[in-house]
Write a protein that holds these residues in place. Structure first.
Motif, short mmCIF file in Angstrom:
data_model
loop_
_atom_site.label_atom_id
_atom_site.label_comp_id
_atom_site.label_asym_id
_atom_site.label_seq_id
_atom_site.Cartn_x
_atom_site.Cartn_y
_atom_site.Cartn_z
N ASN A 184 18.58 -32.87 -16.10
CA ASN A 184 19.92 -33.42 -16.38
C ASN A 184 19.86 -34.95 -16.42
O ASN A 184 20.70 -35.65 -15.83
CB ASN A 184 20.93 -32.95 -15.34
N ALA A 185 18.83 -35.45 -17.12
CA ALA A 185 18.63 -36.88 -17.37
C ALA A 185 18.23 -37.66 -16.12
O ALA A 185 18.19 -38.90 -16.15
CB ALA A 185 19.87 -37.51 -18.00
N GLU A 248 19.37 -28.95 -17.87
CA GLU A 248 18.61 -29.45 -19.00
C GLU A 248 17.31 -30.07 -18.48
O GLU A 248 17.34 -30.94 -17.62
CB GLU A 248 19.41 -30.49 -19.77
N LEU A 249 16.19 -29.60 -19.01
CA LEU A 249 14.90 -30.16 -18.66
C LEU A 249 14.33 -30.88 -19.88
O LEU A 249 14.37 -30.36 -20.99
CB LEU A 249 13.92 -29.08 -18.21
N LEU A 263 10.36 -33.06 -25.52
CA LEU A 263 10.90 -31.72 -25.74
C LEU A 263 12.04 -31.53 -24.75
O LEU A 263 11.83 -31.61 -23.54
CB LEU A 263 9.84 -30.63 -25.55
N THR A 264 13.23 -31.26 -25.27
CA THR A 264 14.40 -31.07 -24.44
C THR A 264 14.82 -29.61 -24.51
O THR A 264 15.19 -29.12 -25.59
CB THR A 264 15.57 -31.98 -24.88
N VAL A 268 18.23 -24.34 -19.21
CA VAL A 268 17.09 -23.74 -18.52
C VAL A 268 17.59 -23.00 -17.28
O VAL A 268 18.37 -23.55 -16.49
CB VAL A 268 16.07 -24.82 -18.12
N TYR A 269 17.12 -21.78 -17.14
CA TYR A 269 17.47 -20.96 -15.98
C TYR A 269 16.22 -20.75 -15.12
O TYR A 269 15.12 -20.54 -15.64
CB TYR A 269 18.04 -19.62 -16.44
N LEU A 270 16.43 -20.81 -13.80
CA LEU A 270 15.32 -20.71 -12.86
C LEU A 270 15.44 -19.41 -12.05
O LEU A 270 16.53 -19.02 -11.64
CB LEU A 270 15.33 -21.90 -11.90
N PRO A 271 14.30 -18.75 -11.80
CA PRO A 271 14.32 -17.61 -10.89
C PRO A 271 14.26 -18.08 -9.44
O PRO A 271 13.82 -19.19 -9.16
CB PRO A 271 13.06 -16.84 -11.28
#
Length: 312
Positions: A184-185, A248-249, A263-264, A268-271
């Motif tokens: 996220n910036a 956002e990564l 690359l943006t 993004v979802y994390l387990p």
């Protein structure tokens, strides 16, 4: 008798106008570290009985042409692989130029690759090539390379090059030292390593043909996945995983001379990871992330390359 050596090998690439038809010219010399791209045709053992214990002659099976190419992540030539993986970019600027590659294109360009071993001589032309996946790893040190997985229609062998005079690009490589990761910036600390993998999940059209080649390779649902290994220092990523939120990564490289690559992944979802204490050393957690389409951006990811190349 000359023996082939990888040190003298060369690779040329050009995009096709018609799938499976190599261009007559316009090839560019491509830097590469290694390649397994090739054509193979296995044999089918005879199943027939009644001719004794010794088998009859085997039969030829279908031809498969594919493989991986290990390439440096640089400021110029890597744009060709990005175009093959994502489609033609949106280019702005008057030098330096900003090339924006966007995920989600239904139609991807095909290209031809020629690998040459001049000692033999052997020049293999692979037509109808498409990028199935593009991946690389971010780390603290080492050489920065990417792996491009290629699906080709077929292979043609010659004793001389069909690529003609090759255009050359200046090789300006990115290194791990130039890498950065933001969430996220905001820069993320305690990242040990990261893996990025973009897949087009190509569907091979394996029709019945006299030449044994495929009719094409259609892109299916794309996937952008990877992992980040983090020295466990706070609960930020764990809380995001528990709450099922997206972030956002951005994975980027910047050179002091102005060239850059980023690359943006917009959503993004994390387990939820297992946090293990393996001993007295620092505790690490690995998040195997998945990206999805973002409603605001209108796509899953954007790759931005800034260099002095006018167009791809």
């Amino acid at each position: 008798m000359a023996r082939a050596q990888g040190a003298r090998a060369q690779m040329a690439l050009a995009f096709e106008t018609t799938y499976g038809t190599p261009p007559l010219g316009g090839y560019t010399r491509m830097p590469f570290a290694s390649t397994s791209l090739g054509s193979e045709q296995p044999l089918q053992a005879s199943e027939l009985l009644g001719y004794g214990r010794d088998p009859l002659a085997p039969l030829k099976d279908a031809v498969t042409a594919d493989g991986d190419v290990s390439v440096p992540i640089d400021a110029a030539a890597f744009g060709f692989w990005l175009k093959a993986a994502f489609g033609a970019p949106v280019t702005t600027g008057v030098g330096p130029y900003t090339h924006e590659f966007r995920s989600g294109n239904w139609v991807l360009p095909s290209f031809a690759i020629e690998t040459g071993m001049p000692e033999v001589p052997r020049y293999a032309m692979y037509a109808g090539c498409m990028v199935d996946a593009l991946s690389w790893q971010m780390a603290r040190s080492g050489l920065l390379t990417a792996s491009a997985s290629i699906v080709a229609q077929g292979e043609t062998i010659g004793t001389s090059s069909s690529a003609g005079t090759l255009a050359a690009l200046d090789l300006v490589r990115f290194g791990h030292f130039n890498g950065a990761i933001t969430r996220n910036a905001v820069p993320i600390g305690n990242i040990v390593s990261a893996d990025i993998n973009y897949a087009n999940n190509l569907d091979r059209i394996e029709t019945i043909r006299a030449d044994g080649k495929i009719d094409g390779a259609d892109p299916s649902i794309a996937a952008l996945t990877g992992s980040v290994a983090v020295r466990f220092a706070d609960q930020t990523l764990v809380n995001q995983a528990i709450n099922g939120e997206a972030c956002e990564l951005e994975f980027s490289y910047n050179l002091s001379t102005g060239e850059s690559l980023s690359l943006t992944a917009h959503a993004v979802y994390l387990p939820r990871p297992r946090i293990e204490i393996a001993g007295p050393q620092g505790v690490q957690a690995t998040f195997d992330w998945q990206a999805a389409t973002d409603a605001v951006a209108g796509r899953m990811c954007t790759v931005t390359l800034v260099n002095d190349v006018e167009a791809y």
